[in-house]
Motif scaffolding. Structure first.
Motif, short mmCIF file in Angstrom:
data_model
loop_
_atom_site.label_atom_id
_atom_site.label_comp_id
_atom_site.label_asym_id
_atom_site.label_seq_id
_atom_site.Cartn_x
_atom_site.Cartn_y
_atom_site.Cartn_z
N GLU A 1 49.74 42.53 89.84
CA GLU A 1 50.64 43.89 89.02
C GLU A 1 51.42 44.69 89.49
N ASP A 2 52.10 44.84 90.22
CA ASP A 2 52.60 45.35 91.26
C ASP A 2 53.55 44.11 91.03
N LEU A 3 53.75 42.63 91.73
CA LEU A 3 54.87 41.20 90.77
C LEU A 3 54.67 41.79 88.90
N LEU A 4 53.80 41.48 88.56
CA LEU A 4 54.19 41.64 86.93
C LEU A 4 55.44 42.63 86.66
N ALA A 5 55.15 43.40 87.50
CA ALA A 5 56.21 45.28 87.02
C ALA A 5 57.59 44.74 87.54
N ARG A 6 57.50 43.78 88.87
CA ARG A 6 58.71 43.30 89.06
C ARG A 6 59.84 42.29 88.19
N LEU A 7 59.12 42.00 87.86
CA LEU A 7 59.41 40.55 87.52
C LEU A 7 59.82 41.42 85.90
N SER A 8 59.04 42.10 85.49
CA SER A 8 59.90 42.81 83.94
C SER A 8 60.09 43.19 83.59
N LEU A 9 61.55 43.29 84.31
CA LEU A 9 62.76 44.03 83.86
C LEU A 9 63.33 43.36 82.72
N TRP A 10 63.43 41.89 82.27
CA TRP A 10 63.62 42.14 80.86
C TRP A 10 62.24 40.69 80.61
N HIS A 11 62.22 41.36 78.96
CA HIS A 11 61.33 40.82 78.66
C HIS A 11 61.41 39.64 76.98
N PHE A 12 61.47 38.43 77.42
CA PHE A 12 61.90 37.28 75.53
C PHE A 12 60.50 36.93 75.44
N HIS A 13 60.17 37.23 74.30
CA HIS A 13 59.37 36.17 73.58
C HIS A 13 59.87 34.94 72.80
N LEU A 14 59.41 33.78 73.18
CA LEU A 14 60.27 32.70 72.44
C LEU A 14 58.93 32.50 72.06
N PRO A 15 58.52 32.56 70.71
CA PRO A 15 57.15 31.69 69.68
C PRO A 15 57.02 30.65 69.92
N GLY A 16 56.21 30.28 69.79
CA GLY A 16 55.90 28.52 69.93
C GLY A 16 56.20 27.51 68.77
N LEU A 17 56.19 26.52 68.94
CA LEU A 17 56.91 25.41 67.63
C LEU A 17 55.73 25.80 66.44
N ARG A 18 54.33 25.73 66.80
CA ARG A 18 53.51 26.63 65.73
C ARG A 18 54.44 27.66 64.60
N GLU A 19 54.47 28.50 65.35
CA GLU A 19 54.70 29.48 64.80
C GLU A 19 56.27 29.96 63.50
N ARG A 20 57.00 28.70 63.89
CA ARG A 20 58.59 28.68 63.38
C ARG A 20 58.43 27.07 62.75
N PRO A 21 57.37 26.99 61.73
CA PRO A 21 57.92 25.30 61.60
C PRO A 21 58.68 25.39 60.38
N GLU A 22 59.44 26.18 60.67
CA GLU A 22 61.23 25.85 60.26
C GLU A 22 62.60 25.03 61.00
N ASP A 23 61.88 25.51 62.11
CA ASP A 23 62.81 25.04 63.39
C ASP A 23 62.87 23.09 63.32
N VAL A 24 61.56 22.91 62.98
CA VAL A 24 61.03 20.98 62.99
C VAL A 24 61.62 20.32 62.38
N PRO A 25 62.61 20.65 61.04
CA PRO A 25 63.67 19.34 61.25
C PRO A 25 64.94 19.39 61.85
N LEU A 26 65.06 21.14 62.30
CA LEU A 26 66.30 21.28 63.32
C LEU A 26 66.72 19.93 64.40
N LEU A 27 64.95 19.93 65.23
CA LEU A 27 64.90 20.09 66.27
C LEU A 27 64.79 18.15 66.39
N VAL A 28 64.08 18.19 64.96
CA VAL A 28 64.06 16.34 64.53
C VAL A 28 65.28 15.35 64.73
N ARG A 29 65.55 16.45 64.03
CA ARG A 29 67.37 15.89 63.91
C ARG A 29 68.64 15.91 65.04
N HIS A 30 68.28 16.77 65.80
CA HIS A 30 68.30 16.48 67.33
C HIS A 30 67.82 15.60 68.48
#
Length: 178
Positions: A54-83
């Motif tokens: 828990e103390d390490l998590l507190a040290r690491l949690s200064l900034w938290h960014f959640h990047l959802p998995g690709l299954r949660e953002r299918p609208e990105d699939v065509p752009l990623l396929v193109r790339h």
């Protein structure tokens, strides 16, 4: 999220004291550093289960960014396929490759358990086996076809009609590598 308990202690100490013992060294060295880390695990759950400090998590949690998995953002699939197609065709110096609408629909329906890495591998495979410069549905890896077929079968009613809420995730698309 994957650090052993011993490594968690060492990392916490280095973060708190700004000192660490380099591998093979006899003396500690001081260092002023910033750490950027990432995990696919729920660290709050790992703390509750006793697998993460828990103390390490507190040290690491200064900034938290959640990047959802690709299954949660299918609208990105065509752009990623193109790339990915642009990258692959440039590297191999081959003509641009297109994705047929049915193949793109299948890519949109897949859950991408390994996110971009799995998407990249699937497109690389399909690009290698396709003929005529267009990736067709039969060019996609077997795992993608099996999973999307099983999901489609599960989302239809016994009469063969789609159940309410089981609509397509997106309209048919065609990605071009230009």
């Amino acid at each position: 999220g994957e650090l052993s308990p011993d490594s968690q202690v060492l990392l916490l100490r280095a973060l708190e004291e700004k000192r660490f013992l380099p591998l093979g060294a006899d003396e500690e060295v001081g260092s002023d550093f910033q750490l950027v880390s990432g995990t696919n695990r729920d660290l709050q759950h790992e703390v509750a289960a006793g697998r993460f400090r828990e103390d390490l998590l507190a040290r690491l949690s200064l900034w938290h960014f959640h990047l959802p998995g690709l299954r949660e953002r299918p609208e990105d699939v065509p752009l990623l396929v193109r790339h990915v197609l642009t990258e692959l065709t440039a590297r191999s110096r081959r003509a641009p490759v297109r994705v047929a609408s049915e193949a793109m629909d299948t890519l949109l329906a897949y859950t991408w358990p390994g996110n971009l890495r799995v998407l990249h591998n699937a497109i690389a495979y399909a690009c290698a086996v396709c003929e005529g410069g267009t990736i067709e549905i039969h060019d996609l890896p077997e795992a993608v076809l099996r999973a999307t077929s099983a999901a489609a079968a599960a989302s239809t009613s016994p009469g063969g009609e789609r159940e309410e809420g089981a609509a397509e995730t997106a309209a048919p698309l065609c990605a071009e590598a230009q």
